[in-house]
Design an enzyme around this catalytic site. Structure first.
Site, PDB file in Angstrom:
ATOM      1  N   CYS A 102       0.833  -1.208   0.000  1.00 49.72           N
ATOM      2  CA  CYS A 102       0.000   0.000   0.000  1.00 49.72           C
ATOM      3  C   CYS A 102       0.865   1.254   0.000  1.00 49.72           C
ATOM      4  O   CYS A 102       1.833   1.365   0.760  1.00 49.72           O
ATOM      5  CB  CYS A 102      -0.915  -0.016   1.223  1.00 49.72           C
ATOM      6  SG  CYS A 102      -1.944   1.455   1.393  1.00 49.72           S
ATOM      7  N   GLN A 110      -5.294  12.846  13.790  1.00 54.45           N
ATOM      8  CA  GLN A 110      -4.999  13.308  12.444  1.00 54.45           C
ATOM      9  C   GLN A 110      -4.258  12.199  11.713  1.00 54.45           C
ATOM     10  O   GLN A 110      -3.433  11.505  12.286  1.00 54.45           O
ATOM     11  CB  GLN A 110      -4.168  14.591  12.498  1.00 54.45           C
ATOM     12  CG  GLN A 110      -4.867  15.760  13.166  1.00 54.45           C
ATOM     13  CD  GLN A 110      -6.128  16.209  12.418  1.00 54.45           C
ATOM     14  OE1 GLN A 110      -6.254  16.014  11.210  1.00 54.45           O
ATOM     15  NE2 GLN A 110      -7.073  16.803  13.142  1.00 54.45           N
ATOM     16  N   PHE A 131     -14.272  20.916  20.506  1.00 55.71           N
ATOM     17  CA  PHE A 131     -14.069  19.616  19.875  1.00 55.71           C
ATOM     18  C   PHE A 131     -12.587  19.247  19.978  1.00 55.71           C
ATOM     19  O   PHE A 131     -11.928  18.939  18.992  1.00 55.71           O
ATOM     20  CB  PHE A 131     -14.534  19.613  18.412  1.00 55.71           C
ATOM     21  CG  PHE A 131     -15.967  20.009  18.215  1.00 55.71           C
ATOM     22  CD1 PHE A 131     -16.983  19.072  18.337  1.00 55.71           C
ATOM     23  CD2 PHE A 131     -16.313  21.319  17.910  1.00 55.71           C
ATOM     24  CE1 PHE A 131     -18.308  19.428  18.147  1.00 55.71           C
ATOM     25  CE2 PHE A 131     -17.634  21.696  17.722  1.00 55.71           C
ATOM     26  CZ  PHE A 131     -18.640  20.753  17.841  1.00 55.71           C
ATOM     27  N   GLU A 142     -14.892  18.755  24.928  1.00 55.98           N
ATOM     28  CA  GLU A 142     -15.039  17.566  24.086  1.00 55.98           C
ATOM     29  C   GLU A 142     -16.106  16.691  24.715  1.00 55.98           C
ATOM     30  O   GLU A 142     -16.250  16.643  25.935  1.00 55.98           O
ATOM     31  CB  GLU A 142     -13.691  16.832  24.009  1.00 55.98           C
ATOM     32  CG  GLU A 142     -13.711  15.418  23.499  1.00 55.98           C
ATOM     33  CD  GLU A 142     -14.198  15.326  22.068  1.00 55.98           C
ATOM     34  OE1 GLU A 142     -15.061  14.460  21.831  1.00 55.98           O
ATOM     35  OE2 GLU A 142     -13.734  16.107  21.212  1.00 55.98           O
ATOM     36  N   CYS A 179     -12.905  19.344   8.107  1.00 55.16           N
ATOM     37  CA  CYS A 179     -12.698  18.228   7.188  1.00 55.16           C
ATOM     38  C   CYS A 179     -13.822  18.143   6.167  1.00 55.16           C
ATOM     39  O   CYS A 179     -13.952  17.132   5.479  1.00 55.16           O
ATOM     40  CB  CYS A 179     -12.562  16.913   7.956  1.00 55.16           C
ATOM     41  SG  CYS A 179     -14.004  16.493   8.961  1.00 55.16           S
TER      42      CYS A 179
END
Length: 407
Positions: A144, A244, A271, A291, A365
């Site tokens: 990969c 991440q 968050f 959070e 995102c």
């Protein structure tokens, strides 16, 4: 039928127009290419490239045509960067918003420290890999080009784990994270975790040198704390916790946030997760980390208490979708850092828009929900000063960004 590709859709398929002007989706193509093939419904599933684009390149991975892990390996890096920046600017333009894009930070190949693989038992053993495009077929990916080589090297071990833990007809989801102590593996969808199986898995982890092995949310064994370094601050996230995807991407986002809120002395990090940004920002500012996941906040707090030279960090477990921080609660902060999931943070953005906080460092995102929330902030008196595109999901259609808003 012969068609000309006009543009790429948000999922990476080329879009042309067939008889009567109806859109036809053509995979693995690029704008300007002339293709020929049979159209089935609204798709041309097996196009023949008649006239290739100058941006077409040879895919670096031999599994590319079968594997669904990547969508854009047939395109040059320059094209992909421009296309992803265009996804962001187009989403903003739909709300009448313009802002300069300061650049695109693309993570290198074989840099993903976290991969979610699928595993299924077979008559001869087990199969582990990614799903084929639009299919539940699993494609093996022994070399990969996305994952760290250390993760790719684990595939034989993951096949053995699948043989041990998968049911006859079920499919395992194997979240593999590379940590400072080695493999951190979290599995869902497998056999029931009874006493004998727990002992078997603990022995498996010992035999294969796993740092931690978790099964359906429960830690079976932790041989060594699977620490992650957030700008030099050691943190042990809970099993399967969000990180991440690459160290490069994380560093790019953090650098952008420091550019956005640098100089602030009191920051609200919304968050906050396990402290990806809270802990590094605490080197120069007091941080209040909010959070919903108590286990992630526990990891953050533990890392802060063990860290050296950090300013005060407080934590609060709170569902910011149902109970956003109110404008009155935001009073007194010099800056806000916000990194919501793909759904964005519309309710929280409305409270921020009504606050007096002078600067916001935003990470997203999802360009579509980012643009929606940006419109709310701008209507409340903020200005979108700049943004940067961060591409840590190389060759995919996924795009992230960091931005600075000022009141």
């Amino acid at each position: 039928m012969t068609l000309t590709i006009e543009r790429l859709g948000h999922r990476g398929d080329g879009i042309a127009h067939g008889d009567g002007g109806a859109p036809v989706f053509v995979p693995l193509t690029l704008p300007g290419e002339v293709v020929d093939g049979e159209v089935e419904g609204d798709r041309m599933p097996a196009p023949r490239i008649v006239t290739p684009s100058a941006d077409r390149v040879k895919a670096p991975c031999r599994h590319y045509k079968a594997c669904g892990g990547c969508a854009l390996q047939h395109a040059s890096d320059g094209f992909v960067e421009q296309w992803k920046a265009g996804l962001v600017t187009s989403a903003l333009a739909a709300h009448g918003i313009e802002a300069p894009v300061l650049g695109v930070a693309t993570s290198p190949a074989q840099s993903r420290r976290r991969a979610v693989l699928s595993g299924r038992r077979t008559k001869k053993g087990a199969l582990v890999g990614f799903h084929a495009r639009a299919s539940d077929t699993i494609v093996e990916v022994p070399d990969c080009q996305l994952a760290l080589p250390e993760i790719a090297a684990l595939l034989p071990m993951l096949e053995k784990l699948t043989q041990t833990g998968a049911s006859r007809r079920g499919e395992l989801s194997l979240t593999v994270t590379w940590s400072g102590a080695g493999p951190d593996i979290s599995v869902t969808g497998g056999r029931e975790l009874d006493g004998p199986f727990r002992i078997e898995l603990a022995g498996f982890a010992e035999q294969h040198g796993l740092a931690r092995l978790s099964w359906d949310g429960e830690t079976v064994v932790e041989r060594h704390p699977p620490a992650q370094s957030f700008d030099g601050i050691e943190t042990v996230p809970p099993p399967g916790a969000f990180l991440q995807a690459t160290r490069h991407g994380e560093a790019s986002l953090l650098a952008s946030l420091r550019d956005a809120v640098g100089g602030a002395k009191k920051i609200a990090d919304l968050f906050a997760g396990c402290g990806t940004f809270s802990l590094p920002l605490a080197k120069t500012a007091e941080v209040h980390a909010v959070e919903s996941g108590a286990d992630m906040l526990k990891a953050l707090d533990t890392a802060w208490r063990r860290g050296a030279g950090l300013k005060r960090v407080t934590t609060e477990a709170r569902d910011l979708f149902r109970r956003p921080l109110l404008r009155s609660e935001l009073a007194g902060y010099d800056a806000i850092v916000i990194d919501p999931p793909r759904a964005g943070a519309e309710a929280q953005s409305e409270e921020i828009a009504a606050s007096s906080v002078p600067v916001i460092g935003a990470v997203s995102c999802n360009p579509v929900t980012f643009a929606r929330d940006a419109a709310v902030l701008i209507a409340g008196g903020y200005r979108l000063e700049w943004l940067r595109v961060v591409d840590q999901f190389r060759w995919s259609t996924h795009v992230e960004l960091a931005a600075r808003f000022v009141r």
